[in-house]
Design a protein around this motif. Structure first.
Motif, PDB file in Angstrom:
ATOM      1  N   ILE A 256       0.793  -1.272  -0.044  1.00  0.00           N
ATOM      2  CA  ILE A 256      -0.196  -0.037   0.156  1.00  0.00           C
ATOM      3  C   ILE A 256       0.959   1.342   0.092  1.00  0.00           C
ATOM      4  O   ILE A 256       0.688   2.118  -0.860  1.00  0.00           O
ATOM      5  N   THR A 257       1.801   1.293   0.725  1.00  0.00           N
ATOM      6  CA  THR A 257       2.495   2.559   1.177  1.00  0.00           C
ATOM      7  C   THR A 257       3.208   3.067  -0.352  1.00  0.00           C
ATOM      8  O   THR A 257       3.419   3.948  -0.843  1.00  0.00           O
ATOM      9  N   PRO A 258       3.886   2.280  -0.969  1.00  0.00           N
ATOM     10  CA  PRO A 258       4.597   2.368  -2.108  1.00  0.00           C
ATOM     11  C   PRO A 258       3.764   2.737  -3.321  1.00  0.00           C
ATOM     12  O   PRO A 258       4.121   3.393  -4.331  1.00  0.00           O
ATOM     13  N   SER A 259       2.316   2.346  -3.204  1.00  0.00           N
ATOM     14  CA  SER A 259       1.395   2.608  -4.200  1.00  0.00           C
ATOM     15  C   SER A 259       0.571   3.664  -4.151  1.00  0.00           C
ATOM     16  O   SER A 259      -0.571   3.777  -5.055  1.00  0.00           O
ATOM     17  N   ILE A 260       0.499   4.498  -3.112  1.00  0.00           N
ATOM     18  CA  ILE A 260      -0.270   5.675  -2.572  1.00  0.00           C
ATOM     19  C   ILE A 260      -0.071   6.525  -4.117  1.00  0.00           C
ATOM     20  O   ILE A 260       1.057   7.005  -4.127  1.00  0.00           O
ATOM     21  N   PRO A 261      -1.214   6.883  -4.518  1.00  0.00           N
ATOM     22  CA  PRO A 261      -1.256   7.643  -5.757  1.00  0.00           C
ATOM     23  C   PRO A 261      -1.204   9.293  -5.333  1.00  0.00           C
ATOM     24  O   PRO A 261      -1.680   9.975  -5.795  1.00  0.00           O
ATOM     25  N   TYR A 262      -0.073   9.429  -4.536  1.00  0.00           N
ATOM     26  CA  TYR A 262       0.254  10.947  -4.096  1.00  0.00           C
ATOM     27  C   TYR A 262       1.747  10.884  -3.542  1.00  0.00           C
ATOM     28  O   TYR A 262       1.955   9.972  -2.931  1.00  0.00           O
ATOM     29  N   HIS A 263       2.324  11.805  -3.620  1.00  0.00           N
ATOM     30  CA  HIS A 263       3.752  11.740  -2.934  1.00  0.00           C
ATOM     31  C   HIS A 263       3.689  12.041  -1.416  1.00  0.00           C
ATOM     32  O   HIS A 263       2.989  12.956  -0.899  1.00  0.00           O
ATOM     33  N   VAL A 264       4.173  10.941  -0.948  1.00  0.00           N
ATOM     34  CA  VAL A 264       4.069  10.538   0.560  1.00  0.00           C
ATOM     35  C   VAL A 264       5.518  10.460   0.826  1.00  0.00           C
ATOM     36  O   VAL A 264       6.120   9.668   0.395  1.00  0.00           O
ATOM     37  N   ASP A 265       6.043  11.178   2.146  1.00  0.00           N
ATOM     38  CA  ASP A 265       7.266  11.005   2.395  1.00  0.00           C
ATOM     39  C   ASP A 265       7.149   9.392   3.165  1.00  0.00           C
ATOM     40  O   ASP A 265       6.172   9.233   3.890  1.00  0.00           O
TER      41      ASP A 265
END
Length: 406
Positions: A256-265
């Motif tokens: 999930i974390t690597p695939s969030i469609p938004y830039h997330v630190d």
């Protein structure tokens, strides 16, 4: 006054504290005390209006709003703002309106309804100019589980600890977030700086919505069918099950974390995922997996399908944990009983799903663009993986299937 009993896990430790809140000084009934409501609008002490009418109330009802009590919440809000304009004009202090309904861009939605109602009521252009100069409509995201009054046994323990009874007593988890979309002037106007670490005011709050929808809600959705089919009743119970707890951790961190469609630190996502584990582990809140399966199909479309699309933009490998979650969903839809006990399915798409080709059910569902707005079987290996897990769960059970994941 009312008591807020905070119970749960925070940073891995148990939190049990009681807060006496004096936030509510009076309550006005608009149907019988409308003049008093309007008088609040005429006061320059008014700085903040919070819209909490729920998504059902955040709708346009074409109605006259002057010289009467409007029926809708937006109508009442417009009447109060117009009364402020007429009474104070340019001398009016600025007001911040914060929408909290569970609707994306809730502040913009409320603002657009207000503008449509202004047109319907043929209010003066000068009022629109005043509104633009004196009123900020802000979107916000609220994230905290408030289960309400505790169960009778726990309530008795709490009341003995407090030494008093409180008919308004409520429970709350330690985690709290109120992300408000606004600039520095908005932050200064609402005057909540430093009040609580859970209050955030910044120009873009989309990151908070993405983290919540993907890591909290998305993980809930993927795990719900697995846990339910395993006979696990509550979310906190699942965190005592080694394989399911590992699945929840792995699907969040690995897929999930690597695939969030938004830039997330990465660090921010990891911190949020850690908080999710704490929230899932909260034994004071009885969050039933059976309730989380409600509208399963729609939740997968909104929360998970965007992750699959994003994943395949940078990888041709199958997201195995997501594929397993989809397989559990499909088995949940078809099995209709656990350990010989039949269960009811609440899903608007159920009749349609039952009408699909049952002999090739997995492919029929995944390839159906009317369900997902995408052909999920077109993603490399996804159809094959889901079908493999579906057959394994059918023959060996969902817990045995979890043991296959690495």
């Amino acid at each position: 006054l009312y008591t807020i009993c905070v119970r749960g896990i925070e940073d891995g430790g148990v939190v049990e504290k009681n807060i006496i809140s004096s936030a509510v000084s009076r309550v006005l009934d608009a149907t019988t005390e409308w003049e008093s409501v309007l008088s609040v609008g005429r006061s320059n002490h008014l700085k903040l209006i919070i819209s909490n009418t729920t998504e059902v109330g955040l709708v346009l009802l074409e109605e006259q709003v002057l010289n009467r009590v409007p029926e809708s919440y937006p109508g009442k809000l417009l009447a109060v703002l117009y009364e402020r304009f007429i009474s104070l004009g340019s001398e009016a202090s600025k007001v911040v309106v914060i929408a909290t309904e569970l609707v994306p861009n809730n502040g913009k939605v409320l603002h657009s309804i207000i503008l449509e109602l202004i047109a319907f009521n043929s209010l003066a252009d000068s009022f629109i100019v005043w509104l633009n100069e004196h009123v900020y409509f802000c979107s916000s995201l609220v994230d905290r589980i408030i289960p309400g009054k505790p169960e009778q046994q726990l309530l008795k323990v709490i009341e003995e600890e407090l030494g008093y009874t409180d008919d308004l007593l409520i429970m709350a988890e330690p985690y709290r977030l109120w992300a408000i979309e606004g600039n520095q002037e908005v932050e200064e106007l609402i005057g909540l700086q430093g009040i609580d670490d859970g209050i955030v005011v910044q120009p873009d709050i989309e990151i908070f919505r993405e983290l919540k929808v993907r890591l909290l809600n998305g993980t809930h959705t993927l795990a719900s069918g697995i846990a339910f089919l395993a006979g696990i009743e509550t979310v906190s119970d699942a965190m005592s099950h080694t394989l399911l707890k590992q699945y929840i951790s792995d699907v969040m961190h690995k897929e999930i974390t690597p695939s969030i469609p938004y830039h997330v630190d990465d660090a921010e996502a990891a911190q949020f995922a850690k908080a999710v584990v704490d929230r899932f582990s909260n034994t004071f809140i009885k969050h039933l997996w059976s309730n989380i399966t409600f509208q399963y199909t729609t939740k997968l479309k909104i929360r998970i399908v965007p992750l699959i699309i994003q994943h395949y933009k940078f990888s041709d490998q199958v997201p195995e944990h997501i594929a397993f979650g989809f397989a559990a969903y499909l088995y949940y839809i078809t099995a209709k009983e656990v350990n010989g006990v039949k269960y009811e399915i609440t899903d608007d798409k159920l009749s349609y799903l039952n009408s699909l080709d049952q002999k090739d059910f997995v492919h029929a569902v995944l390839s159906d663009e009317s369900l997902w707005s995408n052909n999920l079987s077109a993603f490399n290996g996804f159809d094959l993986a889901v079908n493999g897990y579906f057959n394994y769960i059918t023959n060996n059970g969902v817990i045995a299937g979890l043991a296959l994941l690495k």
